[in-house]
Structure formats: C-alpha cells, structure tokens
Design a protein around this motif. Structure first.
Motif, PDB file in Angstrom:
ATOM      1  N   MET A   1       5.629   3.571  15.882  1.00 51.13           N
ATOM      2  CA  MET A   1       6.636   2.997  14.994  1.00 51.13           C
ATOM      3  C   MET A   1       6.742   1.487  15.205  1.00 51.13           C
ATOM      4  SD  MET A   1      10.594   4.179  14.306  1.00 51.13           S
ATOM      5  CE  MET A   1      11.362   3.552  15.812  1.00 51.13           C
ATOM      6  N   ILE A   2       6.970   0.764  14.115  1.00 51.07           N
ATOM      7  CA  ILE A   2       7.221  -0.675  14.154  1.00 51.07           C
ATOM      8  C   ILE A   2       8.653  -0.910  13.665  1.00 51.07           C
ATOM      9  CG2 ILE A   2       6.599  -2.915  13.186  1.00 51.07           C
ATOM     10  CD1 ILE A   2       3.733  -1.845  12.903  1.00 51.07           C
TER      11      ILE A   2
ATOM     12  N   SER B   1       7.299  -8.793   0.551  1.00 43.74           N
ATOM     13  CA  SER B   1       7.949  -9.704   1.480  1.00 43.74           C
ATOM     14  C   SER B   1       6.905 -10.314   2.410  1.00 43.74           C
ATOM     15  CB  SER B   1       9.008  -8.960   2.296  1.00 43.74           C
ATOM     16  OG  SER B   1       8.386  -7.997   3.129  1.00 43.74           O
ATOM     17  N   ARG B   2       7.362 -11.189   3.302  1.00 43.70           N
ATOM     18  CA  ARG B   2       6.464 -11.753   4.304  1.00 43.70           C
ATOM     19  C   ARG B   2       5.887 -10.655   5.206  1.00 43.70           C
ATOM     20  NH1 ARG B   2       4.241 -16.567   3.446  1.00 43.70           N
ATOM     21  NH2 ARG B   2       5.668 -17.706   2.106  1.00 43.70           N
ATOM     22  N   TYR B   3       6.644  -9.614   5.369  1.00 42.99           N
ATOM     23  CA  TYR B   3       6.195  -8.481   6.180  1.00 42.99           C
ATOM     24  C   TYR B   3       6.230  -7.244   5.285  1.00 42.99           C
ATOM     25  CZ  TYR B   3       6.863 -11.896   9.798  1.00 42.99           C
ATOM     26  OH  TYR B   3       6.778 -13.050  10.538  1.00 42.99           O
ATOM     27  N   PRO B   4       5.192  -7.040   4.458  1.00 43.69           N
ATOM     28  CA  PRO B   4       5.199  -5.945   3.476  1.00 43.69           C
ATOM     29  C   PRO B   4       5.176  -4.587   4.178  1.00 43.69           C
ATOM     30  CG  PRO B   4       3.036  -6.996   3.579  1.00 43.69           C
ATOM     31  CD  PRO B   4       3.947  -7.821   4.429  1.00 43.69           C
ATOM     32  N   HIS B   5       6.321  -3.931   4.178  1.00 40.98           N
ATOM     33  CA  HIS B   5       6.491  -2.745   5.021  1.00 40.98           C
ATOM     34  C   HIS B   5       5.552  -1.607   4.651  1.00 40.98           C
ATOM     35  CE1 HIS B   5      10.507  -4.879   5.243  1.00 40.98           C
ATOM     36  NE2 HIS B   5      10.068  -4.909   6.475  1.00 40.98           N
ATOM     37  N   HIS B   6       5.270  -1.446   3.361  1.00 38.71           N
ATOM     38  CA  HIS B   6       4.356  -0.376   2.966  1.00 38.71           C
ATOM     39  C   HIS B   6       2.933  -0.636   3.463  1.00 38.71           C
ATOM     40  CE1 HIS B   6       6.643   2.472   0.565  1.00 38.71           C
ATOM     41  NE2 HIS B   6       7.295   1.468   0.011  1.00 38.71           N
TER      42      HIS B   6
ATOM     43  N   LEU C   1      -1.153   1.840   7.547  1.00 39.68           N
ATOM     44  CA  LEU C   1      -2.026   1.863   8.723  1.00 39.68           C
ATOM     45  C   LEU C   1      -1.642   2.953   9.711  1.00 39.68           C
ATOM     46  CD1 LEU C   1      -2.448  -1.967   9.386  1.00 39.68           C
ATOM     47  CD2 LEU C   1      -3.739  -0.463   7.896  1.00 39.68           C
ATOM     48  N   GLY C   2      -0.733   3.824   9.302  1.00 37.10           N
ATOM     49  CA  GLY C   2      -0.394   4.952  10.150  1.00 37.10           C
ATOM     50  C   GLY C   2       0.862   4.764  10.974  1.00 37.10           C
ATOM     51  N   TYR C   3       1.713   3.809  10.587  1.00 33.83           N
ATOM     52  CA  TYR C   3       2.955   3.567  11.319  1.00 33.83           C
ATOM     53  C   TYR C   3       4.160   4.066  10.521  1.00 33.83           C
ATOM     54  CZ  TYR C   3       0.143   0.183  13.969  1.00 33.83           C
ATOM     55  OH  TYR C   3      -0.823  -0.426  14.726  1.00 33.83           O
ATOM     56  N   VAL C   4       5.164   4.517  11.253  1.00 33.66           N
ATOM     57  CA  VAL C   4       6.505   4.609  10.694  1.00 33.66           C
ATOM     58  C   VAL C   4       7.109   3.215  10.860  1.00 33.66           C
ATOM     59  CG1 VAL C   4       8.801   5.605  10.960  1.00 33.66           C
ATOM     60  CG2 VAL C   4       6.776   7.042  11.241  1.00 33.66           C
ATOM     61  N   VAL C   5       7.732   2.687   9.814  1.00 34.42           N
ATOM     62  CA  VAL C   5       8.339   1.352   9.872  1.00 34.42           C
ATOM     63  C   VAL C   5       9.844   1.498   9.688  1.00 34.42           C
ATOM     64  CG1 VAL C   5       8.406  -0.958   8.881  1.00 34.42           C
ATOM     65  CG2 VAL C   5       6.247   0.310   8.936  1.00 34.42           C
ATOM     66  N   TYR C   6      10.584   1.084  10.696  1.00 34.88           N
ATOM     67  CA  TYR C   6      12.046   1.155  10.660  1.00 34.88           C
ATOM     68  C   TYR C   6      12.595  -0.254  10.505  1.00 34.88           C
ATOM     69  CZ  TYR C   6      16.834   1.568  12.561  1.00 34.88           C
ATOM     70  OH  TYR C   6      18.191   1.494  12.753  1.00 34.88           O
TER      71      TYR C   6
END
Length: 815
Positions: A575-576, A592-597, A602-607
């Motif tokens: 997770m990130i 965004s600057r950090y495109p969560h999708h 890449l295989g992460y859950v993004v919180y």
C-alpha cells in the motif's frame, strides 16, 4: 525446455504464464495484405550508392491505425497475395505491472520490422517498464512463400498476454492527453468559448479555442490566439499585429464577420469596460537595476525576479485614442473590477510592513474614473484576496481569509488562529459601508465567484471536504444552495449575463475532463464534451472507494482508497499512503501530480488521507494547520494507516509506503520521526528544517505567516526546532528517497540535501535524486517521466522486493 502453461482469467482476457519460460502468441490482430510494387528505377542506386531491394518497402510510412480495420487472426499460415509482394501488419499486447526483461522470437517471417509502443525496435531483447505494451510486426510477404504465425516471448512470470483489448492506465496517459484550459459563455448564453489543450510526446503541445453555437452544437470558429467575449455585445475579440501596430478585432459568431475596432492598440494587458467605451490598462514600470554580478537585496522579496517592477493603471479612451494615467507611485495598484455603468473602478493598493503579521497590507478603494478621486473602503487589511461589483453597482463582494475585515468572518475556537487560505465571502453595501460575512458558518472554502446579472445570484465554487463543489447564494438573505453537478471537482465555470445558462467542466476521482451545459431554471445538465472518454478509451481502472475514520480526538477524518485493476480481496497488496498535510486537501482530480490510478495499476492499494489542517472542512478544522508544525496531522495519518490496515485484510501491513510533496514532503520526514510503520518513504521538495526554509525560500517567511502565525525562530523553539525533522533525524529508520528540483526557489534544494546528509552520517538507508533546472514542480516532459519512474522504482524496491528497476535507472557504483 519450452513450457506453455497458461492461466485464463475469464473476462480479464489475461493469459499469464505464471511459471512459464516461454509464452506462445497464438492470436493477433491482422491488417493486409496490401499489394506493393517495385518503384520505377530512375537510377540503379540511391544517393548512398545502394541498390533498390524490395525490403526497402518495410521502411516506408505505414500507419498503425490500419489495424483498427483489421481482423483477429489465430491460424498458422498468414494471408498473402497471389502474385508479387505485399505489406501486412499484425499486433498483439503484452502487459507487465513491474519492471521486466524479455526476449521476443519472431519465426515464420523472412522480412519484417518490430515496433514496441509505436517505436521501431532492433534485436529481440526487450526491456519493459510497467504498462500494457503494443507489439506490432510489419512484414513483407511474397507470393508463393508461406509466412506463418510463430511468435514466442521468453520471460519470467512478470509478462502476460493481454487479449481483451484493454490496457493499464500509466503516466503516459497523464502526460499525453487533452484537457480544457478555460470556458466563457457569451453574454446572451447562445455561444460558448472553450479552450482545449493537447499535450503530446516529448513535451510538444498545442492549444485550440473553439466557438460553439449551443443550440445546434455547431463549431462556428476555431482560433489559435486568445479570444474573449465583449462585455455586453454578443461579439468576441482578439488582438493581432497590423500595419499600424497591434489591432483589437471583434468577430460576430453568427456570420464570422470581423471588424477592426481599435487600430494602434497600446501594448499591455487590459480589460474592456462594461460600457465598451474604454479599456482599463495594467501598466508595468520596470524598477531600478543593480549590476548583475553584484547587487543589493533591499528586502527578502527582492530576491524574486521582477519584484522591483511596479504596476499602475490607466484608462484608454476608444473614441479619442488617448491614454489617461489613473494612478502613479511606487506602490503596486491592482484593478479588481469596473462598475457596471463604467463610472468607477474597484482597485487595491499594497504596501509592506515586515515588522508585524501580516507583512503585506492592502487597501481597497473606489476610483472615480472622471474626477480621479479616491474613496477608501478598507485600509491596511492584510487578509483580502479580491472582489467585484454587484450587477447594479450598489454592493461589492470581497474574498478574504477569516481574519479579514477585523475578523468579522472568523469562526474558530478561542486561542486558534485561522488558516489564511480558508477563503470567505463578504458583501459590502457601498452606501453605508456595512460589511456582512456571508460564509462564516459555511464550512467549504470559497475559490472563485461570479455575481450573475441575470438573476442577481452569486455563483461560486468552493473546496467542500476533498471535493470542489458548486454553489448558489441569494445575497439578500445569505441562503446558500449546493448545485447538483456531475463531477467531483468543478475546476471552472461560467454564467451567461442575460440567460439562465451555466457551463462548467471538471474531473472525478476516476475520470478526466468533461464539460457540461446547465439550464439554471430546469436545473438540468447536458454533457457537451467528454474528453475523458477519449483519454480512457480501452483503459481498465481499479475501483475507488470512500473510507473515513474517527481519530483518537473524536474527529471524523476523510479519505479514499484506490484498488488495482483485477483486484482480488483474498490476496495481500502493498500500500502507498498519499497526503499533503498542509493548508489544503489532497486533490481528487484524476490527473494530479500523483495520479493515484497509475500507482494502483502497478499492483498497489493507494490510500489518500485528508488530515486535520486542510481547508474545506470548516474553519476550526483548517486552523489546526496553524502553529502545529505537523503535530496532529501526523497522528491522523498514522492512525488512519493503522486503522485502514486493521479493517482491510488485503493490505500487507509490512509493505506500506508513503509519499508527499512540499509541506507533504516535510510531513513524510516528520512521520518517520514518529513511527516505523512505513517500509519506504518519499519526500519531494520537502522542508527538513523550519528555520532554514523560513529564511531561504522565496515565500518561506510569508508562508510561515500562515503556518506559524506570530511565531518566529527566536520565539518558538518548539515549533521551529523541536518539530523540524532534521533535529530528529536519529529517530528515523525508514528508507527515504529525497527528490528535488535543483532550481527550486519555493523550498530550496538544501532542505533535502541536509536531511540526506544527516541520514547518511547516521548510516540509514536513503537516496537523493536531483532534477536539473527544475523548480518546485517537475514540469519538463522527459524529466517528469524520469522523476515519476524514479518514484515507481523506489517503491518497487522496498514494497515489492524488486530492485531491478532502481538498479537499471541508478546502477550500483563502486565509489
């Protein structure tokens, strides 16, 4: 040994060689054969003394778009022609969610060219960044010679065939796409000006502005120059160079007829008066210059380019061509608005006062444009941000922080200092100068305002939790209604002057720009332009869900999380955690600057967590950013991360990373002094020492008026030293990557250098990557791409136990 073990994942169309050394491509999209002939030989050799060969035809342009009209082929013998030669193309897709190397073997073809993601590729060795990759083979066939489909890929279990036509969302989708750059309704509401910007590979871009007739949807004009509507007449205008100098040209959208309205238009920026009989100019006077090699710095802001220049305003009379200066002096003057009857201008003047917060003061005046007499409305207020006239000219609206206008809009607890970015809306009656705070008990933070001439309502968008919502206010009674819209983030809107028409565009957490036209009477929306459909064509996104929790102080902390595509709840995912932790929420904007999708792909859950201190949640909540220096927001992030893991068994609690930029970069460092729950951390352009940032950053001391109100390095060691990560570096055990543009004037690069140095001396895991000639944001195309890949590679190293990408970018060195 050749292995052919395939796992078919149903509707996902993924054939994954989970234990395979070789993947066999059994189906391709095929276009052709297209018969080709030998050209007429004017000479026996070309300019390089080489004779013609039929294989030269493989080098001729041949668009991959022909594959869209192709058909699926899964046989053995490829289609050919009965006589002569032919060109054909075949395409298939492979996918990897981590950095991978592979070898592609093309058998059964004698003459061919290989293309990976549109780029010609030599040899059989492939190095693949995480993505869905298009593999195209262009080949030359000959009648009587059998060409066969015989393609294999040798790799480990990182490579998969993608056969459903879908693809992953990547940073390339963020960099190469179409967005809106602004919209304007005509006064009548019959036409819309919409600017659309296209960004392309290698940083190329273009911008086109369209004029659309709303009733028919017909595009009546396309322009490359800036255009805007006249204030009253239903004409648009632009400027161009003519024989006598700059011209201002008006255009009738109904028939395209152009008219030179003003010849020899003076240089400078201007706005057209509502009466359309004069222009209000903003004129810049260049300030005194010192020698380039040695120069005096008068005040801290004097380090900023152009700070010594000063702005005044002037009136250009269209009938006579005369320019009348309206203001003179060394203080900056800003024109905020022109009265509906053209008689007055609302202006602000500014002056510095470095010895007391706020250090910059503005005074608000009514300037009589005939007599040039000034009526001061507000004097020496350091918390105002803008304003404008009501449609009848009897009132003005003002935007400012809760401390503006002697704090009449303040709504915080005793002892709290409001967040200066929690903008409020005020209305002043010009007759008696009475001011009414309109949003004091309204939690969203106002962003932009339009006072409608049609219905005398005030329309505005505002940060509402982590959304940007649209609102309508009745200025007579202060009643505010939220307008039901189709997007999470209303990034721009426009209201017609004489019709119940509103247009807006925005994004959601899972979609790009979409533009809508709204009938304010019927409260109905019509989707006008969907750029997102093009951006996300064939893209597979994971799901995004809201997730909120109550912290140990009893506060509801908002957040959301993104899941990887083809998510499996029975698995464990790294997770990130992303946050800002400063004065505003972390954006829900898709791009965004950090495109969560893109991270989730890449295989992460993004919180994404919205800790206390952000605007949009009410004044008391946003005031927690002030004089806390991370204390409180850090606990929200830690508690949120721990509770999220407790409630979601699919998270691998041993593989959690965190990332933030600017104040969020500070938060990254500060978090590591408080907890060891993170396996990896990234700080971009973060603050490591509040004292050095306060004095060195271009806006260090002025931003500290927001975050450290009335606190200074010599008065508050607790804030400036004790809560600076640098002075707590020995508490950090998490591997941290420091990213920074080496031309950053906002947060100087030394903030990362000194923290990196401290951790190196402490023997901790750390790395630092500097981006040459980049400021606070990494904007140059190729550098942004490398910067993003650096982030991905760092997380892959520590959260996925795969250092191959990191070592490929930054090879180990014996130094």
């Amino acid at each position: 040994m050749k292995k052919q073990i395939f796992l078919l994942l149903g509707a996902l169309g993924l054939s994954i060689a989970t234990m395979a050394e070789t993947i066999e491509v059994k189906s391709v999209r095929h276009a052709g054969p297209f018969a080709v002939q030998s050209p007429y030989l004017v000479d026996s050799v070309d300019v390089n003394s080489k004779p013609f060969a039929m294989t030269n035809l493989l080098d001729t342009p041949f668009s991959e778009s022909v594959l869209e009209q192709g058909t699926q082929f899964s046989g053995t013998i490829l289609p050919t022609v009965e006589e002569g030669h032919a060109l054909s193309m075949m395409q298939f897709a492979i996918e990897n969610t981590s950095y991978a190397k592979a070898k592609i073997n093309v058998g059964g073809l004698k003459n061919y060219k290989l293309f990976i993601d549109g780029q010609k590729h030599s040899g059989s060795e492939l190095t693949l960044e995480p993505a869905t990759h298009s593999v195209v083979i262009k080949y030359l066939s000959e009648a009587g010679v059998a060409d066969t489909l015989n393609i294999t890929i040798e790799s480990d279990d990182k490579i998969a065939l993608r056969e459903d036509g879908k693809r992953l969302y990547t940073i390339m989708d963020v960099l190469n796409n179409e967005r809106f750059g602004g919209i304007q309704l005509s006064p009548s509401g019959d036409y819309l000006i919409a600017t659309q910007r296209t960004s392309m590979k290698e940083g190329r871009s273009n911008s086109i502005t369209r004029v659309v007739e709303l009733a028919s949807g017909r595009v009546v004009a396309e322009r490359s120059e800036y255009i805007s509507w006249m204030p009253t007449s239903n004409l648009y205008y632009y400027t161009r160079n003519g024989i006598k100098g700059r011209q201002l040209v008006t255009v009738d959208p109904a028939n395209g007829q152009e008219r030179v309205w003003i010849e020899a238009l003076p240089e400078g920026s201007f706005r057209i008066a509502p009466t359309e009989d004069f222009l209000l100019y903003t004129l810049v006077q260049e300030g005194p210059k010192d020698k380039k090699e040695i120069f005096e710095v008068i005040v801290p802001d004097d380090r900023q380019p152009g700070w010594r220049n000063r702005v005044n305003i002037a009136k250009y009379d269209i009938a006579t061509g005369m320019m009348q200066p309206l203001t003179f002096g060394y203080r900056n003057v800003r024109a905020l608005d022109i009265a509906p009857d053209g008689s007055k201008a609302l202006i602000s003047t500014s002056r510095d006062r470095l010895t007391q917060r706020p250090t910059s003061l503005q005074s608000l005046h009514l300037l009589d444009l005939k007599t040039l007499q000034i009526e001061t409305l507000v004097e020496d207020d350091g918390f105002l941000a803008g304003g404008g006239f009501s449609p009848d000219g009897t009132q003005i609206y003002l935007m400012g922080s809760p401390e503006a206008l002697n704090g009449i809009g303040k709504n915080v607890k005793e002892g709290q200092t409001p967040n200066m970015y929690d903008y409020q809306l005020y209305i002043m009656n010009l007759a008696d100068k009475k001011i009414h705070p309109m949003t004091r008990d309204f939690n969203p933070a106002v962003q932009s305002v339009v006072w409608s001439k049609y219905d005398n309502r005030i329309y505005f968008n505002a940060e509402n939790l982590d959304f940007i919502s649209l609102y309508c206010m009745n200025p007579k009674n202060g009643k505010i209604e939220q307008i039901d819209v189709e997007e999470d983030m209303i990034n721009d809107f426009t209201v017609a002057d004489s019709a119940p028409v509103l247009a807006y565009y925005g994004q959601g957490a899972s979609n790009s720009d979409r533009l809508y036209i709204m009938d304010l009477k019927k409260k109905s929306h019509t989707l006008h332009t969907d750029l997102s459909a093009k951006t996300l064509k064939n893209v597979e996104l994971g799901e995004c869900h809201e997730w909120n929790f109550t912290n140990s102080r009893g506060d509801l902390i908002y957040g959301r999380y993104y899941l990887p595509p083809h998510f499996d709840a029975s698995k464990k995912y790294p997770m990130i955690v992303n946050y800002y932790g400063g004065c505003s929420p972390t954006s829900r904007n898709f791009e965004s600057r950090y495109p969560h999708h893109a991270y989730a792909a890449l295989g992460y859950v993004v919180y994404v967590v919205e800790p206390s201190g952000a605007t949009g949640f009410g004044q008391e909540f946003s005031a927690r950013h002030v004089n806390t220096a991370g204390e409180g927001p850090a606990q929200d992030i830690i508690e949120g991360t721990e509770k999220f893991c407790q409630e979601h068994s699919f998270v691998n609690a041993d593989k959690i990373g965190c990332i933030g930029a600017s104040y969020g970069g500070f938060m990254t460092m500060y978090l590591q002094t408080k907890t060891d729950i993170f396996a990896a951390a990234i700080s971009h352009a973060g603050i490591s020492d509040h004292t050095s940032y306060w004095g060195e950053g271009y806006w260090g001391y002025s931003y500290s008026e927001v975050s450290m109100a009335n606190s200074y390095p010599w008065t508050s060691k607790e804030l400036y030293v004790d809560r600076s990560p640098l002075f707590n570096a020995d508490k950090i055990n998490t591997p941290i990557l420091f990213l920074h543009g080496n031309a950053d004037t906002n947060v100087p690069v030394g903030e990362s250098i000194q923290m990196f140095t401290a951790l190196k001396l402490l023997g901790r895991e750390t790395a630092m990557v500097l981006v040459d000639e980049q400021d606070h944001h990494i904007t140059e195309y190729n550098k942004r791409l490398q910067w993003q890949n650096t982030i991905y590679a760092w997380f892959a190293k520590w959260l996925q136990d795969d250092d191959s990408w990191w070592n490929a970018i930054y090879s180990p060195k014996s130094l």
